[in-house]
Design an enzyme around this catalytic site. Sequence first.
Site, mmCIF file in Angstrom:
data_model
loop_
_atom_site.group_PDB
_atom_site.id
_atom_site.type_symbol
_atom_site.label_atom_id
_atom_site.label_comp_id
_atom_site.label_asym_id
_atom_site.label_seq_id
_atom_site.Cartn_x
_atom_site.Cartn_y
_atom_site.Cartn_z
ATOM 1 N N LEU A 105 10.033 54.978 -14.006
ATOM 2 C CA LEU A 105 9.169 53.829 -13.727
ATOM 3 C C LEU A 105 8.552 53.906 -12.342
ATOM 4 O O LEU A 105 7.594 53.182 -12.059
ATOM 5 C CB LEU A 105 9.976 52.528 -13.846
ATOM 6 C CG LEU A 105 10.486 52.177 -15.249
ATOM 7 C CD1 LEU A 105 11.313 50.896 -15.192
ATOM 8 C CD2 LEU A 105 9.328 52.010 -16.219
ATOM 9 N N GLY A 106 9.078 54.770 -11.480
ATOM 10 C CA GLY A 106 8.494 54.893 -10.149
ATOM 11 C C GLY A 106 9.481 55.514 -9.190
ATOM 12 O O GLY A 106 10.670 55.660 -9.484
ATOM 13 N N GLY A 164 10.176 56.008 -4.678
ATOM 14 C CA GLY A 164 9.776 55.717 -3.310
ATOM 15 C C GLY A 164 10.645 56.476 -2.340
ATOM 16 O O GLY A 164 11.378 57.398 -2.708
ATOM 17 N N ALA A 220 14.457 55.324 -3.256
ATOM 18 C CA ALA A 220 15.028 55.212 -4.600
ATOM 19 C C ALA A 220 14.084 55.746 -5.651
ATOM 20 O O ALA A 220 12.879 55.911 -5.430
ATOM 21 C CB ALA A 220 15.367 53.746 -4.901
ATOM 22 N N VAL A 264 13.313 54.794 -9.860
ATOM 23 C CA VAL A 264 13.552 53.719 -10.823
ATOM 24 C C VAL A 264 13.250 54.240 -12.217
ATOM 25 O O VAL A 264 12.235 54.910 -12.442
ATOM 26 C CB VAL A 264 12.689 52.482 -10.514
ATOM 27 C CG1 VAL A 264 13.063 51.335 -11.454
ATOM 28 C CG2 VAL A 264 12.877 52.046 -9.067
ATOM 29 N N LYS A 303 17.842 51.498 -10.812
ATOM 30 C CA LYS A 303 17.327 51.966 -9.525
ATOM 31 C C LYS A 303 18.395 52.866 -8.913
ATOM 32 O O LYS A 303 19.504 52.430 -8.631
ATOM 33 C CB LYS A 303 16.999 50.805 -8.598
ATOM 34 C CG LYS A 303 16.458 51.233 -7.227
ATOM 35 C CD LYS A 303 16.206 50.032 -6.339
ATOM 36 C CE LYS A 303 14.980 49.248 -6.783
ATOM 37 N NZ LYS A 303 13.721 49.846 -6.360
ATOM 38 N N ASP A 335 11.885 42.331 2.683
ATOM 39 C CA ASP A 335 10.980 43.414 2.300
ATOM 40 C C ASP A 335 10.079 42.958 1.156
ATOM 41 O O ASP A 335 9.864 43.691 0.197
ATOM 42 C CB ASP A 335 11.765 44.659 1.888
ATOM 43 C CG ASP A 335 10.876 45.893 1.786
ATOM 44 O OD1 ASP A 335 11.304 46.859 1.133
ATOM 45 O OD2 ASP A 335 9.748 45.880 2.320
#
Length: 620
Positions: free
Chosen positions: A22-23, A25, A28, A30, A45, A138
């Site tokens: 899902l992504g 960064g 982390a 996900v 995550k 954040d």
Amino acid sequence: MSQLSDQIGRVVGGRYRLLAPLGAGASAQVFLAEDVTLQRQVAVKMLQPALAGDPHFLERFRAEAQTVASISHPNVVVVHDSGVDEVPYLVTEYLAGGSLRGVLSAGHRLTPSQALVVGLDACRGLAHAHGRGLVHRDLKPANLLFGDDGRLRIADFGLARALAETGITDHGGHLVGTMRYAAPEQARGERTGPKADVYALGLVLVEAVTGRVPFAGGDPVASLQARTVADLEVPEALGPLRPAIERAGRLDPDERADAEELGIALLAASERLTAPAPLPLVGALTEAGGSGDAERIDERTQVAPPPAGAGDGDVDEVELAEPAARRRRRWPVALTVLLAIALAAGGFVLAQQLRTPTHEVPELATRAIDDVELLAAENDWEIDLKRTRRDGTEPGEVVSTDPRAGERLEEGGTLVVLVSEGNTLADLPAPLRGRPVLEVVAALDGAGLRHQITEVHDEEVPAQHVIGVDGELGREVPKGTVVPLRVSLGPEQRTVPELPDGAGWGEAAEAIGAVRLQAVREDVFSETVPAGVVVALDPPSGEQVERDSRVVVQVSKGPDRVQVPALGGMTLDQAEAALREAGLELGQACCAPRGRVVGTDPAAGTYVRRGAAVNLFMAR
């Protein structure tokens, strides 16, 4: 961190099978995952591998995850689970609508009405979390997620605090993470409170409408410094939302609105806005693929890009034609006016101005759920029970309510009640069987569990080692649970068996082996027991001994007999020495002691009892 595709198919924590990325960064990755136990989709995550070796981070991570998991609110992402499986991981509900970042990255811009919806949902979630002492730190578009119903949930509460001391950064050349949406006090390195989240939300709403983050430029240091010297200037494109967001963007936190006040101010601005069109969600999986799918935008609304030469304040909004009655529909005027009045008075004191009667929510924490149900019936409230676990509480005990104690709730409203299921769960150490009892007790103490020991004999488990647990216990039990341990005393003692008269070696060995003792044969002479028959046992029959002990079985060889040697011609001394060597004694020497042996009594070659006396006949 490893490639996202390399992780697909992996089962995390023995329960969550990773299905699709899902992504990713700086801190982390996900994934969409399947909870194989409950057969549902979740989001997992997975944090950086380096964090698994940081005890301080892991302690903070567990504490924050436990705190966030106890929060139940429609605008906060539900945390299902957390743990460490090579890397620390967090399991949350899966929201298929994607994030606000996905909407903006796909080229969409929100109308002020749509931004108001996003802001209201975010304010509700923030107010609830802030009321429980939890600050996000954040807040950004990537942490504002949507379900298929379009309802916003705030993700990653507590994670920024846990990561604060790890030094993880993203080297993208722009302000990222906390710093891109940092409040002035964050930029100055000062203590951060709930109003820092409000400031960040103001920046997010400006970006959602204009496509640009205030103060974010090419020089990160200059961008941070700029927001520490002036209040936020809100572009005209925000329209009626400008006053509310300007107050959220005040330089001084004391002059800044809190989350509840910002929500009231946004709702008050709805009087001057048309009803919002559905948000142009791009979907979580589409967003993960890196493509903004413009065809997913609702056909009833489109947002035109800024015309050439337009600045931040010149974003044009183009909405397709709607029925005239719908375009004239406004948000509830009476409620807006009342909320505006409440804001001017400093809070939600609406009881005297709303037509629907309201009642103050009393302090219900530590009360039984039956008391809450009675109170709800008296005040005509609906109850929405949410379950949680919290250390130091009893099952059925109220942990908290929403609205909180001291706030007011109108009749017919819903009182969200967080009810304890008892202490948080702890893992039983495994395996238990065969482990030293002191080692198991230390593990139970470390997990917050108590123990009770029952000592019993066991044929297989050594003494002072754990046999098992009495009763049925799951892999996880509430902290404080008394774990009933059965501890081995070792095998029971054995009784040396009785043998029948006339028993021989074979019969004795079989009887002794049947009680798991070791039979050891010893052949002995006996004047009274026939050869081959057991004379005695050592230890004797009836005595208690440890299992596997040795039992000496004395088996008769019959009487001990020796042969009288031929002594003829020997001197007295020689004859005496020969007798002694044969196991006999010298009796009387008759007639000529200084002569030589001419005969014996008994005669030479006769078998006599060992140690018997032999008489000598001597002659010169």
